[in-house]
Design a protein around this motif. Structure first.
Motif, PDB file in Angstrom:
ATOM      1  N   ALA A 124       0.823  -1.210   0.000  1.00 44.74           N
ATOM      2  CA  ALA A 124       0.000   0.000   0.000  1.00 44.74           C
ATOM      3  C   ALA A 124       0.853   1.254   0.000  1.00 44.74           C
ATOM      4  N   ASP A 125       1.990   1.195   0.682  1.00 42.91           N
ATOM      5  CA  ASP A 125       2.861   2.372   0.734  1.00 42.91           C
ATOM      6  C   ASP A 125       3.678   2.521  -0.543  1.00 42.91           C
ATOM      7  N   ARG A 126       3.889   1.439  -1.289  1.00 47.88           N
ATOM      8  CA  ARG A 126       4.590   1.563  -2.569  1.00 47.88           C
ATOM      9  C   ARG A 126       3.780   2.358  -3.578  1.00 47.88           C
ATOM     10  N   VAL A 127       2.461   2.365  -3.388  1.00 50.15           N
ATOM     11  CA  VAL A 127       1.615   3.179  -4.255  1.00 50.15           C
ATOM     12  C   VAL A 127       2.042   4.642  -4.169  1.00 50.15           C
ATOM     13  N   LYS A 128       2.441   5.087  -2.975  1.00 45.39           N
ATOM     14  CA  LYS A 128       2.887   6.470  -2.796  1.00 45.39           C
ATOM     15  C   LYS A 128       4.169   6.744  -3.575  1.00 45.39           C
ATOM     16  N   SER A 129       4.914   5.669  -3.895  1.00 41.15           N
ATOM     17  CA  SER A 129       6.128   5.811  -4.705  1.00 41.15           C
ATOM     18  C   SER A 129       5.841   5.598  -6.184  1.00 41.15           C
ATOM     19  N   ASP A 174      -2.941   7.237  -9.607  1.00 42.96           N
ATOM     20  CA  ASP A 174      -1.881   8.091 -10.155  1.00 42.96           C
ATOM     21  C   ASP A 174      -0.529   7.373 -10.223  1.00 42.96           C
ATOM     22  N   PRO A 175      -0.455   6.263 -10.959  1.00 38.03           N
ATOM     23  CA  PRO A 175       0.801   5.504 -11.019  1.00 38.03           C
ATOM     24  C   PRO A 175       1.847   6.165 -11.898  1.00 38.03           C
ATOM     25  N   GLN A 176       3.098   5.906 -11.558  1.00 40.82           N
ATOM     26  CA  GLN A 176       4.201   6.156 -12.487  1.00 40.82           C
ATOM     27  C   GLN A 176       4.569   4.855 -13.182  1.00 40.82           C
ATOM     28  N   TYR A 177       4.380   3.753 -12.451  1.00 39.99           N
ATOM     29  CA  TYR A 177       4.672   2.420 -12.969  1.00 39.99           C
ATOM     30  C   TYR A 177       3.446   1.551 -12.710  1.00 39.99           C
ATOM     31  N   GLU A 201      -0.390   9.799 -20.180  1.00 39.06           N
ATOM     32  CA  GLU A 201       0.046  10.163 -18.833  1.00 39.06           C
ATOM     33  C   GLU A 201       1.514   9.849 -18.579  1.00 39.06           C
ATOM     34  N   ASP A 202       2.245   9.370 -19.607  1.00 31.18           N
ATOM     35  CA  ASP A 202       3.653   8.976 -19.443  1.00 31.18           C
ATOM     36  C   ASP A 202       3.826   7.932 -18.331  1.00 31.18           C
TER      37      ASP A 202
END
Length: 257
Positions: free
Chosen positions: A81-86, A172-175, A204-205
């Protein structure tokens, strides 16, 4: 960039991932497809990257920009769950949606989680507006606006898949790591599903890491191919390898040439 460094995971005597080192997102919005025969370690690798499994050795690192410099963040021991913040978000092979909620309600729930908000009588009007604008954008990107008031349990499988991925985008993912997004989808709908995901990712890159068994889709949409075999990286490179590398075809497709 998301990086796997010497990731190893063993289940008894089985070494599911054998010191796997890979980089994802070398360019913004890169689309990496992971392929390999059954038991190659594909899902185990994704589970290690997203924190559902802990590695026996190795690390998972996210590279991010901070004050104009690239900073490495080791997330190996960070809960999922906290990896989502990354920026690490996972979509599973089996669809995870709220069956008795509408399409819009499902997407809204994900967006609220992203903003760490709840809808209540005490919420500010501008909070509601921001959430609803984001929901509108996601429904449009994933071609779900015409069915936004339908219950999730009534949707055909292809739309359920898109809803599931739209909810992932709501975080809002980056990956974004996708485990067989076309699994169970009718052949005629597979390209529609993948194409929708690709278009949203490009807009969204978002770097996508996708496990896929349909080689036609891989060849059509992959920027880079990663082939796993017996827990190791067997090949990495252009998806044209699927047509030109005879040893790869033997391992992956059982084709002797």
């Amino acid at each position: 960039m998301l990086e796997a460094r010497d990731l190893r995971k063993e289940f008894g005597e089985l070494r599911a991932t054998d010191d796997v080192s890979l980089e994802f997102g070398r360019t913004a919005g890169e689309m990496v497809f992971i392929v390999g025969p059954n038991g190659a370690g594909k899902t185990t690798l994704v589970n290690l990257l997203t924190g559902l499994l802990e590695p026996d050795r190795g690390s998972v690192v996210v590279h991010r920009e901070e004050n104009g410099e690239t900073v490495e963040e080791d997330v190996t021991n960070v809960p999922p769950a906290d990896r989502v913040k990354s920026g690490l978000v996972r979509s599973f092979q089996i669809v995870h949606v709220f069956e008795e909620m509408t399409v819009r309600g499902n997407v809204r729930t994900a967006v609220l989680s992203r903003f760490d908000k709840t809808l209540s009588m005490r919420s500010r009007d501008d909070q509601h507006d921001e959430v609803e604008r984001t929901v509108d954008d996601l429904l449009e990107r994933f071609r779900l606006e015409d069915i936004e008031n339908e219950l999730a349990e009534t949707l055909p499988h292809g739309d359920r898949k898109l809803l599931d991925v739209a909810m992932s985008f709501g975080l809002d993912p980056q990956y974004l790591l996708l485990d067989e997004p076309t699994s169970g989808v009718a052949t005629r709908e597979k390209e529609y599903v993948i194409e929708t995901i690709v278009e949203a990712s490009e807009a969204e890159d978002v770097t996508t890491v996708t496990i896929e068994h349909d080689m036609d889709l891989v060849k059509a949409y992959a920027d880079r191919l990663v082939v796993l075999h017996e827990g190791r990286v067997f090949r990495e490179g252009d998806p044209e390898l699927l047509d030109t590398d005879s040893e790869l075809r033997r391992v992956l497709l059982g084709v002797d040439e």
